[in-house]
Design a protein around this motif. Sequence first.
Motif, PDB file in Angstrom:
ATOM      1  N   LEU A 103       0.828  -1.201   0.000  1.00  0.00           N
ATOM      2  CA  LEU A 103       0.000   0.000   0.000  1.00  0.00           C
ATOM      3  C   LEU A 103       0.867   1.257   0.000  1.00  0.00           C
ATOM      4  O   LEU A 103       0.555   2.240  -0.686  1.00  0.00           O
ATOM      5  N   GLY A 104       1.949   1.235   0.777  1.00  0.00           N
ATOM      6  CA  GLY A 104       2.860   2.374   0.756  1.00  0.00           C
ATOM      7  C   GLY A 104       3.490   2.572  -0.605  1.00  0.00           C
ATOM      8  O   GLY A 104       3.602   3.705  -1.097  1.00  0.00           O
ATOM      9  N   ALA A 277      -7.520   8.359   0.013  1.00  0.00           N
ATOM     10  CA  ALA A 277      -7.831   7.175  -0.786  1.00  0.00           C
ATOM     11  C   ALA A 277      -7.004   5.980  -0.334  1.00  0.00           C
ATOM     12  O   ALA A 277      -7.509   4.855  -0.221  1.00  0.00           O
ATOM     13  N   ALA A 278      -5.715   6.208  -0.053  1.00  0.00           N
ATOM     14  CA  ALA A 278      -4.877   5.122   0.471  1.00  0.00           C
ATOM     15  C   ALA A 278      -5.337   4.691   1.856  1.00  0.00           C
ATOM     16  O   ALA A 278      -5.299   3.499   2.198  1.00  0.00           O
ATOM     17  N   ALA A 282      -6.481   0.962   3.095  1.00  0.00           N
ATOM     18  CA  ALA A 282      -5.937   0.297   4.287  1.00  0.00           C
ATOM     19  C   ALA A 282      -7.052  -0.197   5.199  1.00  0.00           C
ATOM     20  O   ALA A 282      -6.970  -1.301   5.767  1.00  0.00           O
ATOM     21  N   LEU A 283      -8.105   0.580   5.354  1.00  0.00           N
ATOM     22  CA  LEU A 283      -9.224   0.169   6.204  1.00  0.00           C
ATOM     23  C   LEU A 283      -9.954  -1.036   5.633  1.00  0.00           C
ATOM     24  O   LEU A 283     -10.564  -1.813   6.371  1.00  0.00           O
ATOM     25  N   LEU A 284      -9.910  -1.203   4.316  1.00  0.00           N
ATOM     26  CA  LEU A 284     -10.575  -2.341   3.691  1.00  0.00           C
ATOM     27  C   LEU A 284      -9.747  -3.618   3.771  1.00  0.00           C
ATOM     28  O   LEU A 284     -10.303  -4.711   3.893  1.00  0.00           O
ATOM     29  N   TRP A 285      -8.424  -3.504   3.689  1.00  0.00           N
ATOM     30  CA  TRP A 285      -7.570  -4.672   3.502  1.00  0.00           C
ATOM     31  C   TRP A 285      -6.720  -5.038   4.715  1.00  0.00           C
ATOM     32  O   TRP A 285      -6.085  -6.091   4.709  1.00  0.00           O
ATOM     33  N   ALA A 350     -17.469   4.155  10.203  1.00  0.00           N
ATOM     34  CA  ALA A 350     -17.538   5.619  10.128  1.00  0.00           C
ATOM     35  C   ALA A 350     -16.221   6.187   9.615  1.00  0.00           C
ATOM     36  O   ALA A 350     -16.210   7.143   8.820  1.00  0.00           O
ATOM     37  N   LEU A 351     -15.103   5.615  10.052  1.00  0.00           N
ATOM     38  CA  LEU A 351     -13.797   6.089   9.586  1.00  0.00           C
ATOM     39  C   LEU A 351     -13.619   5.829   8.090  1.00  0.00           C
ATOM     40  O   LEU A 351     -13.121   6.683   7.355  1.00  0.00           O
ATOM     41  N   LEU A 352     -14.064   4.646   7.623  1.00  0.00           N
ATOM     42  CA  LEU A 352     -13.974   4.335   6.201  1.00  0.00           C
ATOM     43  C   LEU A 352     -14.843   5.299   5.383  1.00  0.00           C
ATOM     44  O   LEU A 352     -14.401   5.827   4.343  1.00  0.00           O
ATOM     45  N   GLY A 353     -16.069   5.534   5.838  1.00  0.00           N
ATOM     46  CA  GLY A 353     -16.935   6.461   5.120  1.00  0.00           C
ATOM     47  C   GLY A 353     -16.372   7.867   5.082  1.00  0.00           C
ATOM     48  O   GLY A 353     -16.458   8.558   4.052  1.00  0.00           O
ATOM     49  N   ALA A 354     -15.755   8.305   6.194  1.00  0.00           N
ATOM     50  CA  ALA A 354     -15.160   9.638   6.225  1.00  0.00           C
ATOM     51  C   ALA A 354     -13.982   9.735   5.262  1.00  0.00           C
ATOM     52  O   ALA A 354     -13.805  10.759   4.588  1.00  0.00           O
TER      53      ALA A 354
END
Length: 464
Positions: A103-104, A277-278, A282-285, A350-354
């Motif tokens: 991801l980095g 976006a990154a 990260a929150l998804l994977w 909530a963090l992902l949506g934000a």
Amino acid sequence: MADVLPHGPVLRRGGGGPAPPAAGAAGARAGMAAGGLGAALGLVGVGAAARWAPLAPGGRGLLRRAEGEALLRVLFSLVLPCVLFRTFTTLQFSREMGVVWLLGLAHCAATVVAAPAFFRGFAPGRRAAAAGASVALNLGLFAYPLAEAAWGAPGLRTVIVADLANQWSILVLQYVVFAALAPGLGAAGAVGRRGVAGRVLQQVLSHPCLWALYAAIALRLVGAPVPAYADRLMEQLGATAKPLALVTLGVLLEPLRVRELPDLCCLLAFRYAWGLAAAAAALLWLPAAAAPVLAVVATSPIPMLTISYAKEFGLAASEQAFVSTAVNASNIASFLLLLGVSALEGTPRALLGACVAGSATLFGASVVLRGLSPNYRAFDGGSGGAGGSTRRRTQMVARNACCPLLPGSGNAVCLRRAGTGKLPARTVPPRAASNRARPTPVGAFRAPTTRAPGGLPCAVPRSH
């Protein structure tokens, strides 16, 4: 994160028995993060007060920027290499660490490709400054100490793994972006390119942080242990990394220049759109414990080395001032985003949506702000050279010259209705253009025409 969390039941407010284990762990983690961030911001304030508060005789600050830059050299040449060496000699690699590194790397590669294209319409010097400042992250001075303060040793390890890609981004990719876009460097030809390649190779082989990484990898390959006295020495030096980095960050803070605000807002919106976006990826994977840390990594500020690159490649004084202002503004913006991430850490959805909403909003805002910038010209392409941009500009000039009675964009419609052929691609004498009119369909509107200077037809606007 279990090794840094308190044990035992956590009582609800107002009684009602112990809280659920997950809620208790999240609340404890949020409390520790808030306490660590509070202490970290206090150290930044100490550094800023030492620079700007009238504490020294004569009403001056105790430290100046030169002292802050000296502390920065100590941090990156001595202290952080010790942290990196001790981390990589003991780090147990896993699938999660591989995802963090990928991801980095993806974030670095995306900004390197997107930034020069996005800022193409700016003047050459401003384009080099803005595109160069969009690449790479200031992890050593920002994410290292703050992630350790908020999430402890596991958070610090996550940042260090992400920094594997970021170090190459700072020393190689960001340098190449400045070299490719700096005005006048392209005229140097092969000599200039060899000089840039030699400089990049020198940085890769001589940077102390990369030395520490090479040494740690070599020791792990041969299976040699680190002597106990050396490990203890590096442990004590590494323990100073967090307070030293935060105080240095405060010393190097500068006031913002208001006149750079339009381009500055455009740059920050573009840069943090990619960062959020990154963070969403990260929150998804990634697991819940590591994802917020990488979100802080992706929204870290502009590296301090960007200012040195702007000077090295001979950008104008105004562009160097713009880069310096952008570095300081990004520190403030990253602090605010860090507080938002720590506040929403307990609610991943909530963090992902934000992050998703913030990224989309900032992408749109960056396009709007780019159009409002006084340094942006949509038809210039940033270079003023030959090609499509020159052709479009020539056609615009020809349209305005042949039809002075109508403003701007209406000229093209006027010429089409008057029946002129396609305008020539290059500047030619006006009489060389074709005056032969195409037949007008029955019932179609045709404006009355007259002859403009040069012989091309021009519609006469009707009065309403």
